[in-house]
Design a protein around this motif. Structure first.
Motif, mmCIF file in Angstrom:
data_model
loop_
_atom_site.group_PDB
_atom_site.id
_atom_site.type_symbol
_atom_site.label_atom_id
_atom_site.label_comp_id
_atom_site.label_asym_id
_atom_site.label_seq_id
_atom_site.Cartn_x
_atom_site.Cartn_y
_atom_site.Cartn_z
ATOM 1 N N ALA A 333 36.060 32.737 69.759
ATOM 2 C CA ALA A 333 37.070 32.923 71.021
ATOM 3 C C ALA A 333 38.570 33.150 70.305
ATOM 4 O O ALA A 333 39.527 33.217 71.143
ATOM 5 N N ALA A 334 38.692 33.220 69.161
ATOM 6 C CA ALA A 334 40.021 33.432 68.619
ATOM 7 C C ALA A 334 40.154 34.152 67.511
ATOM 8 O O ALA A 334 39.284 34.646 66.779
ATOM 9 N N SER A 335 41.140 34.479 66.739
ATOM 10 C CA SER A 335 41.290 35.477 65.559
ATOM 11 C C SER A 335 40.408 34.694 64.496
ATOM 12 O O SER A 335 40.661 33.544 64.536
ATOM 13 N N ALA A 336 39.820 35.291 63.921
ATOM 14 C CA ALA A 336 38.873 34.863 62.794
ATOM 15 C C ALA A 336 39.198 35.646 61.425
ATOM 16 O O ALA A 336 39.644 36.526 61.573
ATOM 17 N N PRO A 337 38.420 34.947 60.475
ATOM 18 C CA PRO A 337 38.449 35.808 59.143
ATOM 19 C C PRO A 337 37.914 37.042 59.331
ATOM 20 O O PRO A 337 36.840 37.213 59.969
ATOM 21 N N ILE A 338 38.385 37.814 58.617
ATOM 22 C CA ILE A 338 38.091 39.597 58.777
ATOM 23 C C ILE A 338 36.518 39.675 58.598
ATOM 24 O O ILE A 338 35.971 40.664 58.813
ATOM 25 N N ILE A 339 35.916 38.957 57.670
ATOM 26 C CA ILE A 339 34.486 39.030 57.437
ATOM 27 C C ILE A 339 33.613 39.100 58.642
ATOM 28 O O ILE A 339 32.560 39.418 58.463
ATOM 29 N N HIS A 340 34.098 38.443 59.740
ATOM 30 C CA HIS A 340 33.188 38.646 60.987
ATOM 31 C C HIS A 340 33.471 39.886 61.673
ATOM 32 O O HIS A 340 32.639 40.025 62.289
ATOM 33 N N HIS A 341 34.141 40.785 61.166
ATOM 34 C CA HIS A 341 34.382 41.935 61.893
ATOM 35 C C HIS A 341 33.233 42.977 61.125
ATOM 36 O O HIS A 341 32.876 43.250 59.978
ATOM 37 N N PRO A 342 32.415 43.718 61.964
ATOM 38 C CA PRO A 342 31.278 44.522 61.328
ATOM 39 C C PRO A 342 31.733 45.535 60.422
ATOM 40 O O PRO A 342 31.156 45.935 59.434
ATOM 41 N N GLN A 564 17.692 46.626 51.807
ATOM 42 C CA GLN A 564 17.450 47.349 53.052
ATOM 43 C C GLN A 564 18.727 48.129 53.537
ATOM 44 O O GLN A 564 18.607 49.324 53.832
ATOM 45 N N PHE A 565 19.958 47.251 53.242
ATOM 46 C CA PHE A 565 21.024 48.144 53.484
ATOM 47 C C PHE A 565 21.202 49.288 52.607
ATOM 48 O O PHE A 565 21.654 50.553 52.867
ATOM 49 N N ALA B 518 29.422 48.294 63.700
ATOM 50 C CA ALA B 518 28.773 48.369 62.368
ATOM 51 C C ALA B 518 28.586 49.935 61.977
ATOM 52 O O ALA B 518 28.902 50.277 60.534
ATOM 53 N N GLY B 519 28.669 50.730 62.869
ATOM 54 C CA GLY B 519 28.650 52.266 62.660
ATOM 55 C C GLY B 519 30.020 52.977 63.101
ATOM 56 O O GLY B 519 29.838 54.165 63.192
ATOM 57 N N ILE B 581 23.713 55.161 61.000
ATOM 58 C CA ILE B 581 24.470 54.495 62.367
ATOM 59 C C ILE B 581 23.231 53.838 63.429
ATOM 60 O O ILE B 581 23.231 52.791 63.870
ATOM 61 N N VAL B 582 22.348 55.083 63.719
ATOM 62 C CA VAL B 582 21.363 54.708 64.729
ATOM 63 C C VAL B 582 20.177 53.569 64.084
ATOM 64 O O VAL B 582 19.723 52.752 65.028
ATOM 65 N N GLU B 583 19.794 53.879 63.104
ATOM 66 C CA GLU B 583 18.796 53.047 62.573
ATOM 67 C C GLU B 583 19.069 51.888 61.510
ATOM 68 O O GLU B 583 18.062 51.418 61.237
ATOM 69 N N GLY B 584 20.153 52.233 61.177
ATOM 70 C CA GLY B 584 20.497 51.071 59.971
ATOM 71 C C GLY B 584 21.595 49.900 60.305
ATOM 72 O O GLY B 584 22.100 49.303 59.386
ATOM 73 N N ALA B 585 21.750 49.660 61.556
ATOM 74 C CA ALA B 585 22.929 49.049 62.200
ATOM 75 C C ALA B 585 22.569 47.292 61.755
ATOM 76 O O ALA B 585 23.363 46.568 61.163
ATOM 77 N N ALA B 586 21.397 46.987 61.952
ATOM 78 C CA ALA B 586 20.716 45.722 61.657
ATOM 79 C C ALA B 586 21.494 44.756 60.078
ATOM 80 O O ALA B 586 22.059 43.971 60.033
ATOM 81 N N SER B 587 20.987 45.971 59.294
ATOM 82 C CA SER B 587 21.364 45.610 57.980
ATOM 83 C C SER B 587 22.918 45.521 57.566
ATOM 84 O O SER B 587 23.188 44.872 56.432
#
Lengths: 596, 596
Positions: A333-342, A564-565, B518-519, B581-587
């Protein structure tokens, strides 16, 4: 700590992908099993983290400098090189006969990565020395070997590769440096060489230049080029140093990156002729030089992985530290380390996946090199040699191109701070740019892949590779986990795209050279992408197995996610590349010259 | 000539894609037809090619320097700025009421591109001044307008934007600079601002800082931020300069690029408080700042196009000049200029296609801006405003990201020479890297695209765009030429990929924010890629028509080939992005934090 060697990931690749215990069954490598690998890597990590990594930024701020023909390296480099030599690191992969440790490349490559992550500018000196050693081992006379090899292997002296001249870069046919044979069997060398890495420096007592030149009367073009040893200082019969040779550094370059590594212009023979000694036979210089170059090309690929790893570590550090904005999912609920941003995650995962994928590819290639050179069975040697040869342009071309993207993302993760030189992220971005250029640009690697590695055997090696990959796809489907199925899907699509391109290349190189070479670099990128993705797919299978066995769950889970990524965000580019290559060749070369 | 403005290509876009003659029907723009555009562009080209382009490399070698609070710019900059102001270039797009020329953005954007191609470091000063002018025009009181606007518009003074603080970059909620109201209606400002472009310099008599700060008692977060004018020198009632204000430059940054542009750390109020004047109402500062930022974001997108164009021109020059190796098709029996090699062509075509595509996109966006602000019909204004708002993150995000690839290719075309700073190609590579960072990183642009521009209206604007694109596809198919059909095929695939992603984004931003964000950047890249490709597809149709009419065959043929190349080598990436974007967001977000 500015750099922590990824020993665990390296050992995972060495054990499970490169099968080090199989390497250890090859005569001569009996002591080079996993335990040795672990001990060497941990020692190597200590040295590079402690001694070389802290000098990297310093080298950028205080580069090598030139005055009156003398090059002074960055403060600390000379002492670090002494420690490097004393630690026996220069001889790691070289024969015990000449003072080396005779370890396999499978281990040596990992050490090379650490060295380059820690300090790429420094690492170039050993890298070039390795090339000189390879050339002498392959083609040098017993006398040359006796005089030079041990000094090079122990790091007492260093080596260089002298190919480029102002008019002769990628095109060595244009080399003009000439060699005049002397009655005593030596030669006098005259000419100018440019872009000579560590062509002059103060870190070692002598420098052994390996120089391409034409003997008088030699044929034109590449068939008239010979290779010579030209020492900076003459060597007396007892091995002591004699007179200064007529090879002088007239300037060093002001470069975008790798600033601590002096890039010399060398003038040979301005004062009567530099004394040179023929390596092997006359007019076979290019052949020998290719031995050095192939070793160097692999090593430059590893440099790409190395700088990507360092950029990744720096970016992760910043992303965990820098607090800015709330996470979009409301989890904090507050500003966070940027690693939290997707999107920061996406950047870090991209960096990580590229780096791990290319490391896996390079490690497997290294094990093929070891088998190709040392396995007792000739068929096994040949099979591995063919595979390794196919891998070299991929390791060099793909790992260095990806390093441009990774180091750019490294700056990007830092936001505005990334653009400030004191932050250090920008140095990696600048340093990396040389990697797609030297030891053969990406286009030169792609020419090699198209011509010698694909068209020459009608695509056989490439197709055999695809068969191997298909087996991994079957294993992934048999495994049946969601991650395995997701990876299998992308791997299949990428392999099919690759096979389409292989057919296009193998079938068209002679009949439609412009169309095929228009897609040569995209083909290299597709092939490298596929092989790195394949190795991560293999990693996923291993990781799932070990996870089931309860081994190191956090590491194994991360490996699975990274694989997977990679499949979903990088391998997924393959079909688009196929379309560009196979269906888009004409528009590459169609524009009239005058329209540019 | 180090830079030749692409006047012909700009006028093609202005005439045929942006329909300047329609803009000229808007009241106030009656004189701004094609003839005016041509005259202005030619004059602008002369100034930028002759005065500013030659100073670009000098600015990199001899950057701005700081001493005792005073910043001295590169030799030549001050005089060049005087000429810039005298030529009336600062006022090009600004109202005639305040000394400007009142030209449409459709023309101004092209001039902005030239300025930035010629000298990006220099161009930043006018760019920031434009932002300050916009903010004052929108929200400034009559008194502020009277005091500051004409001086800014005529280039007598310059302006800055003061947002960032050490702890507040992308996250302006964290701004701490405070403002204390004074009995006379002014405020005293206290705080530190960093990364202030041209925050201090010697090119103009006064600097007008626009500063974000919090009035005492204001709400926390972005809703408590106000905007202030803080002049470097106080302004007397008669317009003459008074005392030095308490706003001082305590240092400038040592940066990767745009070195001639001083990036200042400004200290407000260390000696009793800097005098500031509220712009508009208290606590509405962010809203006003967005006006400046939106103008600046578009302008930064144009910077990406500008530096890509300059890098392209330099690479073409080298490729035509540098002789190396024989062409693979045997068309020349000796070593030839490298532009004959297919991979060099691929690199140059990639640079060209990206640059022309983004220029076309930006020019069309500019014409929408003009209609949005000046068209007499409210519906037309609204429709164009919506389109323009959608375009801003694409112009900014996509054009700057592509400039990284283009400037990297620019170095690559030069081979080893590209890595030598004296060559000049490396400067573009370094300069470009700021573009994806400042005025909102690419991720910030992508957040804007996802949140305000796509999710907020349920994807309506995006879908309306796709309908427009579909019409172009139909025209391409009706045209029926091979090139048109090839482009139509890729455009259709890209549009469908885009629509899939729009559905994913519009449907999931609230329910699955992590997956959508993420996308976000890949979505931006897909959208920018599509729109630029669409505009090149429109260009192809125009070019084929004009070709049939016999107009300028060489130019038209090149436009057709460039459009086809773009479709087959760049637009073709869209389906892969969709899959990621559509199929790979989770990873993207799955890896445990501790695993990094």
């Amino acid at each position: 700590m500015s750099y922590t060697a990824p020993v665990k990931d390296m050992l995972f690749d060495i054990e499970h992908l490169a099968n080090i215990e199989q390497i250890a069954q090859i005569p001569g490598f009996e002591d080079a099993g996993l335990d040795t690998a672990q001990a060497v890597l941990e020692e190597c990590a200590k040295f590079n983290e402690g001694v070389l990594a802290p000098l990297n930024f310093e080298g950028d701020k205080n580069p090598s400098s030139w005055k009156d023909g003398v090059v002074t390296t960055t403060p600390g480099f000379k002492d670090a090189f002494r420690q490097y030599a004393e630690g026996g690191w220069q001889g790691l992969q070289h024969p015990t006969d000449f003072g080396g440790q005779g370890l396999p490349k499978t281990i040596g490559a990992a050490c090379g990565e650490m060295l380059n992550s820690a300090n790429m500018s420094f690492a170039l000196c050993p890298l070039l020395t390795d090339g000189a050693i390879e050339a002498l081992l392959t083609a040098g006379s017993d006398a040359l070997k006796a005089t030079y090899l041990e000094k090079l292997v122990t790091g007492e002296w260093t080596g260089t590769m002298n190919l480029t001249e102002p008019q002769a870069g990628s095109d060595l046919a244009l080399v003009r440096t000439r060699a005049e044979s002397q009655p005593d069997g030596s030669y006098k060398i005259f000419g100018t060489k440019i872009f000579i890495t560590y062509g002059e420096h103060d870190m070692a007592a002598n420098i052994v230049h390996l120089v391409l030149a034409r003997v008088q009367g030699a044929p034109e073009g590449v068939k008239g080029i010979s290779l010579f040893v030209v020492p900076k200082f003459m060597v007396n019969a007892d091995g002591s140093l004699g007179a200064r040779n007529d090879a002088h550094c007239v300037s060093i370059e002001h470069k975008l990156g790798i600033k601590a590594s002096p890039t010399a212009v060398l003038q040979f023979g301005d004062h009567g002729g530099a004394v040179g000694y023929l390596v092997g036979e006359e007019n076979r210089g290019l052949e020998y030089m290719f031995i050095m170059m192939n070793a160097a090309r692999y090593a430059v690929g590893v440099q790409g992985i190395a700088i990507a790893e360092r950029a990744y570590q720096k970016a992760v550090g910043y992303a965990k530290d820098r607090v800015q904005s709330r996470p979009v999912d409301g989890s904090i609920a507050a500003s966070a380390p940027i690693i939290h941003h997707p999107d920061v995650r996406r950047m870090l995962m991209t960096m990580r996946a590229y780096t791990e994928g290319c490391r896996a590819m390079a490690t497997v290639a290294a094990s093929a090199y070891d088998a190709a050179h040392h396995h007792p069975d000739a068929d096994v040697r040949k099979q591995n040699a063919t595979f390794y040869e196919f891998m070299v342009p991929l390791v060099k071309g793909y790992s260095t191109e990806m390093s441009l993207e990774v180091t750019s993302l490294g700056v990007q993760v830092h936001g505005g701070m990334g653009f400030i030189e004191e932050t250090g992220a920008a140095q990696y971005y600048r340093d990396a740019k040389i990697l797609t250029i030297y030891e053969g640009t990406t286009a030169i690697q792609a020419n090699d892949l198209v011509g010698r590695k694909t068209a020459r055997d009608g695509g056989q090696t490439a197709k055999a590779l695809a068969v191997q990959i298909e087996k991994t796809e079957a294993e992934l489907l048999a495994n049946g986990s969601d991650a395995a199925k997701a990876v299998a899907r992308r791997l299949t699509a990428a392999r099919q795209a690759f096979l389409d391109v292989v057919g296009f290349v193998a079938g068209g190189t002679k009949s439609s050279p412009n169309a095929v070479f228009a897609g040569s670099v995209p083909y290299l990128m597709l092939a490298g992408n596929l092989v790195a993705g394949w190795q991560l797919a293999r990693s996923l299978l291993v990781a799932q197995e070990l996870l089931h066995k309860g081994q190191d769950a956090a590491f194994m889970q991360a490996k699975i996610t990274t694989a997977q990524f990679y499949a979903e965000h990088i391998l997924v580019k393959a079909p688009g590349l196929r379309d560009s290559i196979v269906e888009g060749a004409a528009s590459v070369t169609e524009l009239a010259l005058e329209a540019f």
